[in-house]
Design an enzyme around this catalytic site. Structure first.
Site, short mmCIF file in Angstrom:
data_model
loop_
_atom_site.label_atom_id
_atom_site.label_comp_id
_atom_site.label_asym_id
_atom_site.label_seq_id
_atom_site.Cartn_x
_atom_site.Cartn_y
_atom_site.Cartn_z
N TYR A 224 -20.22 -4.85 -27.44
CA TYR A 224 -19.06 -4.05 -27.09
C TYR A 224 -18.52 -4.51 -25.74
O TYR A 224 -19.13 -4.31 -24.70
CB TYR A 224 -19.42 -2.56 -27.02
N PRO B 197 -18.82 9.68 -37.51
CA PRO B 197 -18.83 10.99 -38.17
C PRO B 197 -17.47 11.68 -38.14
O PRO B 197 -17.26 12.66 -38.88
CB PRO B 197 -19.86 11.77 -37.35
N LEU B 198 -16.55 11.19 -37.31
CA LEU B 198 -15.20 11.75 -37.27
C LEU B 198 -14.20 10.85 -37.99
O LEU B 198 -12.99 10.99 -37.81
CB LEU B 198 -14.76 11.97 -35.81
N GLY B 199 -14.71 9.93 -38.81
CA GLY B 199 -13.81 9.09 -39.60
C GLY B 199 -12.85 8.29 -38.75
O GLY B 199 -11.65 8.26 -39.03
N HIS C 270 -28.24 -5.12 -34.95
CA HIS C 270 -26.88 -4.78 -35.34
C HIS C 270 -26.54 -5.30 -36.73
O HIS C 270 -25.91 -4.61 -37.53
CB HIS C 270 -25.90 -5.36 -34.31
N GLY D 275 -11.63 8.97 -36.02
CA GLY D 275 -10.65 9.86 -35.42
C GLY D 275 -9.82 10.65 -36.41
O GLY D 275 -9.21 11.66 -36.06
N PHE D 276 -9.80 10.22 -37.67
CA PHE D 276 -8.95 10.90 -38.66
C PHE D 276 -9.36 12.36 -38.85
O PHE D 276 -8.50 13.24 -38.98
CB PHE D 276 -9.00 10.17 -40.00
#
Length: 333
Positions: free
Chosen positions: A58, A222-224, A124, A226-227
């Site tokens: 990253y 887990p939040l897709g 990874h 941001g969607f």
């Protein structure tokens, strides 16, 4: 929060982790702010979030350097997870599982993170040119040397056949084979894989495999992406370097088509006085006691909101209602 020992690692279950990737990788670089990212990490720790999840790729490297600035002051409060095994080039990313590289990568991560031990060190990606037994053996030597406390593997499943209404049996088949081979060398303490309301495929085989063996599970995205927060507007567009600009579920058409999922989460949230994002995270936590969601965030506001999801308890009726939401659509459907 309950502290659950997984292999040699102590994962705090019932809590929400912090995925640090967006602070320096993959999401709208023009909106990245180092000082705000530092505030976000400090806020997460202040709110009881202990798991900090990063990787050497990253940035590359800048994400670990950023975390190192926090860990220099607050190492005892954090559970540090980082990853190795991917090299970033100008236009490509390649896997590297050679034992010598893995050991050098660990030493470099320790320096950047300003710590003498990594709580969870994850591979990874599996290098297709190196038997996983060789890579895992090198990782096990890092545990023996006291540089790493426990080992994990990031799961890779081919996108496709995502709809809950069709067969998805082979999505994580390759990862399961790798896990079985790795277990013969040294215990796998944790698996990280995508799991969310709109990407539930890990529930089929991967999470049951982990639960049956006492292996921890980090729920990535887990939040897709941001969607599932309900804060993205269909057709709003993304910066060219944002991974969602090329994601088949983030075209204006597909974002509009998948709004019923967000609407359903919002209805549950309103009953609890919570946010849509908190309901999405609480759903993930409800899937198994060993699941720890690691939503990505880069601002103090979102890390504080995400941490609050640990206190939200969805009822059986809530979970049944969410289970009836339509499956997510994308260009592969």
């Amino acid at each position: 929060m309950e502290c659950r020992t997984v292999g040699a690692a102590a994962l705090e279950v019932g809590a929400v982790g912090l995925g640090c990737m967006p602070m320096s990788w993959a999401y709208s670089t023009s909106r990245q702010d180092g000082e705000e990212s530092l505030r976000a990490v400090h806020t997460a720790l202040d709110r009881g979030t202990t798991l900090l999840d990063t990787a050497d790729m990253y940035g590359p490297f800048t994400n670990e350097l950023l975390l190192g600035r926090v860990l220099k002051e607050r190492r005892a409060e954090a559970f540090v997870s980082t990853k190795c095994g991917l090299l970033v080039g100008e236009q490509h990313i390649v896997a590297n599982g050679r034992p010598g590289y893995v050991k050098r990568a660990c030493d470099a991560s320790l320096r950047r993170l300003q710590t003498d031990v990594i709580d969870l060190y994850q591979l990874h990606r599996v290098d297709p040119e190196v038997p996983i037994e060789e890579t895992w053996g090198a990782l096990a030597e890092l545990v023996a040397a006291g540089k790493v406390r426990a080992l994990g593997l990031c799961a890779v499943g081919a996108r496709g056949g995502r709809s809950r209404g069709r067969q998805r049996g082979g999505l994580h088949a390759e990862t399961l084979r790798h896990l079985a081979r790795a277990q013969q060398v040294f215990p796998v303490a944790c698996v990280e894989a995508e799991l969310s309301v709109w990407a539930p495929e890990a529930l089929d085989e991967l999470l049951p495999w982990c639960v049956a063996r006492g292996v921890g599970f980090l729920a990535a995205m887990p939040l897709g992406n941001g969607f599932l927060t309900g804060t993205l507007t269909p057709g709003g567009g993304f910066e060219p370097d944002d991974l969602r600009a090329r994601h088949p579920r983030f075209t204006a058409e597909m974002m509009a088509a998948n709004q019923p999922i967000v609407a359903g989460l919002r209805r549950v949230a309103e009953r609890h006085g919570a946010t849509t994002a908190q309901v999405a995270l609480a759903w993930t936590l409800a899937q198994a006691p060993s699941v720890v969601p690691v939503p990505g965030a880069k601002t103090a506001r979102w890390t504080a909101e995400n941490a609050g999801a640990a206190a939200l308890r969805l009822t059986d009726a809530d979970l049944a209602e969410i289970a009836e939401l339509p499956p997510a659509l994308g260009s592969w459907d």
